[in-house]
Design a protein around this motif. Structure first.
Motif, short mmCIF file in Angstrom:
data_model
loop_
_atom_site.label_atom_id
_atom_site.label_comp_id
_atom_site.label_asym_id
_atom_site.label_seq_id
_atom_site.Cartn_x
_atom_site.Cartn_y
_atom_site.Cartn_z
N ILE A 226 18.96 120.06 19.12
CA ILE A 226 17.96 121.01 18.64
C ILE A 226 17.78 120.95 17.12
CG2 ILE A 226 19.61 122.95 18.51
CD1 ILE A 226 15.90 123.24 19.54
N GLY A 227 18.87 120.67 16.40
CA GLY A 227 18.79 120.65 14.93
C GLY A 227 17.86 119.59 14.39
N LYS A 228 17.66 118.49 15.16
CA LYS A 228 16.76 117.42 14.71
C LYS A 228 15.32 117.90 14.70
CE LYS A 228 19.57 113.65 16.57
NZ LYS A 228 19.62 112.57 17.59
N PHE A 229 15.00 118.76 15.67
CA PHE A 229 13.61 119.18 15.84
C PHE A 229 13.34 120.56 15.23
CE2 PHE A 229 15.04 116.75 19.63
CZ PHE A 229 14.43 115.55 19.29
N LYS A 230 14.36 121.38 15.17
CA LYS A 230 14.25 122.70 14.57
C LYS A 230 15.36 122.81 13.52
CE LYS A 230 11.08 124.14 17.54
NZ LYS A 230 9.69 124.33 17.13
#
Length: 582
Positions: A226-230
């Motif tokens: 998730i951290g890559k996209f958000k």
């Protein structure tokens, strides 16, 4: 469009999820059907679940657009789910729930006023596609004020309309309400997290871009990257020392732009079903202001020692990303908190001369022996949870020797001969579940299995029905967990615990029985709860039960009293009953 990793086993009923993931089995049924509920559902599926999911597809991809959608899918383009703009916003927008975080679908800022007004009106309706119970914004601060001195709520139930306006019912959206403060960052510590559903709530609250730290227990493919996209979201899975241990805590921290913060302790996972037709409990702290820069190290502690206990608990995770929050807690004024923090952490724990027992049921026993008013031994210990562990061959094995032995404690001077109080366990019967809002699927939050139940037939003698007509929740199956002692004749509650901990050794701990060494309490799980003790909450020896007493509000029990024992032909609901539905 990505295929849902859960495939045919997908239980979700969340529009964001269905806008993001495709489901081959649903697409096949949807394509052949005539719409409006006219579908041929293969016998191997749960008809009720599939119908609900197909209704979502009807909303997201109407039949007249189905062909275009199919073409779009085959050409590789990805649909998104448009979310409503936040109330009071001056411009229209959409929430792109695709991992790419693309904003290409946002409407041009040059739209004329009439189109914008029309769009806002349509969007205002859309929020109910995501959140079934929508309460008007701006009123949560007053609701919390009126909930004093207990600050304890139950979640609103979608299919029980009276709960939508009940003063002590709450939605997740209300917890994020701007009237409680302008949120600048948050932490969510939970077992199950549906990040798409959670971020939808953050979007509607206007805080989608604020830093969010998620500590989660259950495997979740969506959270891995998730951290890559958000980039505002940091997600960390809590690693457990043993395979069957669970990071089961449900707690959130809300940080506000004025430097203050708030703690919320809950029984609900962060996914849609837990906030739909299930009875959940929440405790919400008062606003905890920042201390002055020159404040003493021990300043801002509550009479209950909540701040120190919370920090000691958080340190146990050994997660560096929590350090700024531990520092923030240290610099916050917790003096307005009137409950005790009650935690469980994995490991073997012994009593210390300074703190007594630090965790689990032994910690609860330590607090009761110091602060609970003397209680007649005939007053039962009432337990209530959404699952039951392996408790042993008889009621003495763990329930009496360990658990009730701790929960029976009070401030009676040591030396007086005491009896073992009665034990009662509230757990939904098969009849409770089959008559629930969701029928048999209402038992989806009750993971008590036949294998365990068969080994403890003695338990049935202690079981009580789930009934909550006073709170309009008899048909909303309880995922809440609570423990208490009350006196019906005197209409008094001696103490009450709201917690994530089910009735199990893993959650509460089990003493080793080696008499050669100091007793060691073995705990498997992370759990968090709060203990309400009258002397700290109202200044009296007991809480009123049923009616207000001398201006003190009655304690808001989540179920009806007197309790209703199982009838001879009743049986506890077992998760195995659901297997025939899938």
């Amino acid at each position: 469009m990505k295929e849902c990793p859960y495939g045919e086993k997908c239980y979700r009923k969340n529009p964001i999820h269905f806008g993001e993931f495709s489901h081959a089995h649903l697409d096949a049924i949807y394509e052949k059907g005539k719409g409006s509920g006219d579908y041929e559902i293969p016998a191997k599926y749960s008809s009720e679940m599939i119908h609900t999911q197909l209704k979502l597809l009807e909303k997201l991809f109407p039949k007249e657009a189905a062909k275009k959608e199919k073409e779009a899918h085959s050409s590789g383009s990805k649909p998104h789910v448009t979310a409503p703009i936040a109330s009071g916003s001056s411009s229209s927008g959409s929430l792109d729930t695709k991992p790419s975080g693309s904003s290409s679908s946002r409407p041009a800022a040059s739209q004329d006023t009439s189109n914008l007004a029309k769009k806002q009106k349509l969007n205002a309706k859309n929020i109910k596609d995501y959140i079934p119970v929508v309460i008007e914004k701006g009123g949560m601060a007053k609701k919390l004020e009126r909930a004093a001195p207990y600050n304890m709520f139950l979640t609103a139930i979608t299919d029980s309309k009276p709960t939508h306006s009940e003063p002590l019912s709450i939605t997740l959206q209300e917890i994020l309400d701007e009237s409680l403060g302008e949120i600048e960052s948050t932490v969510q510590i939970n077992f199950m997290v549906d990040i798409g559903w959670l971020l939808g709530h953050y979007y509607f609250a206007g805080i989608l871009d604020k830093p969010l730290l998620v500590l989660y227990g259950d495997e979740s493919p969506d959270l891995l990257s998730i951290g890559k996209f958000k980039p505002q979201v940091t997600a960390i899975r809590v690693r457990m020392p043993t395979p069957f241990a669970t990071s089961h805590t449900k707690m959130m921290f809300l940080g506000y732009s004025d430097g203050s913060m708030r703690v919320v302790i809950s029984t609900a996972n962060l996914y849609e079903d837990d906030w739909h037709n299930r009875t959940q409990g929440l405790w919400i702290s008062p606003k905890l202001p920042a201390l002055p820069e020159d404040a003493d190290t021990g300043a801002g502690e509550s009479l209950t020692g909540f701040k120190q206990d919370l920090m000691l608990y958080l340190v146990e995770y050994k997660i560096s990303q929590l350090q700024p929050w531990i520092a923030r807690i240290r610099k916050s004024d917790f003096s307005a908190i009137n409950v005790f923090f009650l935690g469980s952490v994995p490991g073997g724990h012994r009593e210390s001369s300074v703190r007594g027992h630090p965790w689990g049921h032994a910690r609860l026993g330590s607090l009761l022996s110091k602060h609970a008013t003397p209680i007649d031994d005939r007053i039962p210990v009432i337990c209530q949870s959404s699952s039951i562990g392996s408790l042993g061959a008889n009621v003495q094995a763990w329930i009496q020797q360990d658990f009730v032995n701790s929960l029976k404690k009070d401030s009676t001077p040591v030396g007086k001969l005491r009896q073992m109080p009665p034990f009662k366990m509230i757990y939904p019967s098969f009849g409770n579940v089959s008559g629930s809002h969701d029928g048999m699927l209402g038992g989806g939050c009750l993971p008590y299995g036949k294998n365990t139940n068969d080994k403890q037939p003695w338990l049935k003698d202690y079981l009580q029905q789930w009934k909550s007509s006073d709170r309009y929740r008899s048909r909303a199956m309880p995922h809440i967990k609570s423990y208490t002692r009350f006196n019906l004749e005197e209409q008094s509650v001696y103490w009450f615990v709201l917690t994530s901990a089910n009735l199990s050794k893993a959650a509460w701990g089990s003493f080793n029985k080696n008499s050669n060494i100091q007793p060691c309490l073995r705990i498997a799980n992370y759990e968090v709860g709060v203990l309400f003790l009258p002397r700290f909450v109202t200044g009296e020896d007991t809480f009123p039960l049923g009616n207000n007493r001398d201006g003190v509000p009655a304690f808001p029990l989540p179920y009806d009293v007197p309790l209703t024992p199982y009838a001879p032909d009743d049986k506890p609901f077992l998760m195995d009953y659901l297997q025939g539905l899938h």
